[in-house]
Design a protein around this motif. Structure first.
Motif, short mmCIF file in Angstrom:
data_model
loop_
_atom_site.label_atom_id
_atom_site.label_comp_id
_atom_site.label_asym_id
_atom_site.label_seq_id
_atom_site.Cartn_x
_atom_site.Cartn_y
_atom_site.Cartn_z
N TRP A 40 0.82 -1.21 0.00
CA TRP A 40 0.00 0.00 0.00
C TRP A 40 0.86 1.27 0.00
N HIS A 41 1.86 1.32 0.86
CA HIS A 41 2.69 2.53 0.95
C HIS A 41 3.39 2.83 -0.38
N ASP A 42 3.94 1.80 -0.99
CA ASP A 42 4.63 2.00 -2.28
C ASP A 42 3.65 2.46 -3.36
N ARG A 43 2.48 1.85 -3.38
CA ARG A 43 1.49 2.23 -4.38
C ARG A 43 1.01 3.67 -4.16
N LEU A 44 0.88 4.08 -2.90
CA LEU A 44 0.45 5.44 -2.60
C LEU A 44 1.53 6.44 -2.99
N LYS A 45 2.79 6.09 -2.73
CA LYS A 45 3.90 6.96 -3.15
C LYS A 45 3.88 7.14 -4.66
N ASP A 46 3.65 6.05 -5.38
CA ASP A 46 3.59 6.12 -6.84
C ASP A 46 2.47 7.06 -7.28
N GLN A 47 1.33 6.97 -6.61
CA GLN A 47 0.20 7.86 -6.94
C GLN A 47 0.57 9.32 -6.69
N CYS A 48 1.26 9.57 -5.59
CA CYS A 48 1.69 10.94 -5.27
C CYS A 48 2.64 11.47 -6.34
N ARG A 49 3.60 10.64 -6.70
CA ARG A 49 4.55 11.04 -7.75
C ARG A 49 3.84 11.35 -9.06
N GLN A 50 2.85 10.52 -9.38
CA GLN A 50 2.11 10.72 -10.62
C GLN A 50 1.36 12.06 -10.61
N LYS A 55 0.78 17.65 -12.47
CA LYS A 55 0.46 19.05 -12.16
C LYS A 55 1.69 19.94 -12.11
N GLY A 56 2.83 19.34 -11.89
CA GLY A 56 4.06 20.11 -11.73
C GLY A 56 4.25 20.46 -10.26
N ALA A 57 5.46 20.23 -9.77
CA ALA A 57 5.75 20.43 -8.35
C ALA A 57 5.48 21.86 -7.90
N GLU A 58 5.71 22.80 -8.80
CA GLU A 58 5.51 24.20 -8.43
C GLU A 58 4.04 24.61 -8.45
N ASN A 59 3.18 23.76 -8.98
CA ASN A 59 1.76 24.09 -9.11
C ASN A 59 0.85 23.36 -8.13
N ILE A 60 1.43 22.67 -7.16
CA ILE A 60 0.60 21.90 -6.23
C ILE A 60 1.11 22.10 -4.80
N THR A 61 0.16 22.28 -3.90
CA THR A 61 0.52 22.41 -2.48
C THR A 61 0.33 21.05 -1.81
N VAL A 62 0.85 20.94 -0.61
CA VAL A 62 0.67 19.70 0.14
C VAL A 62 -0.82 19.45 0.36
#
Length: 99
Positions: A40-50, A55-62
């Motif tokens: 689950w953790h790995d799959r969630l990390k992959d989703q976050c990266r996607q 969206k671009g790192a500069e275009n998304i907040t936590v």
């Protein structure tokens, strides 16, 4: 009383019983253990990266990331874990009914 209101009251009552008995904390611990045992953790990390890549790192907040990823994270919880937790809750409620 509308069915939705009755359901909300029932959920609140169950939640209160779980908290008072300390069962909610035990269930949280069990959930954390089961998720750690799964991918689950790995799959969630992959989703976050996607999401960040799309969206671009500069275009998304936590906060934006959390809002977007939360439903995906819930959907990624293995069915076996959901079933186990549901069984534990049912057993707890049955025990409470017999007291």
């Amino acid at each position: 009383m509308p069915a939705e209101e009755t359901e909300t009251q029932m959920k609140n009552s169950i939640n209160q019983k779980l908290i008072e008995a300390g069962e909610k904390e035990r269930l949280k611990t069990l959930l954390k253990e089961r998720l750690a045992d799964s991918d689950w953790h790995d799959r969630l990390k992959d989703q976050c990266r996607q999401v960040i890549k799309e969206k671009g790192a500069e275009n998304i907040t936590v906060d934006d990331l959390v809002t977007e990823i939360t439903p995906r994270g819930r959907a990624l919880v293995p069915d076996s874990v959901k079933k186990e937790l549901l069984q534990k809750i049912k057993a707890f409620l049955a025990e409470q009914a017999n007291l």
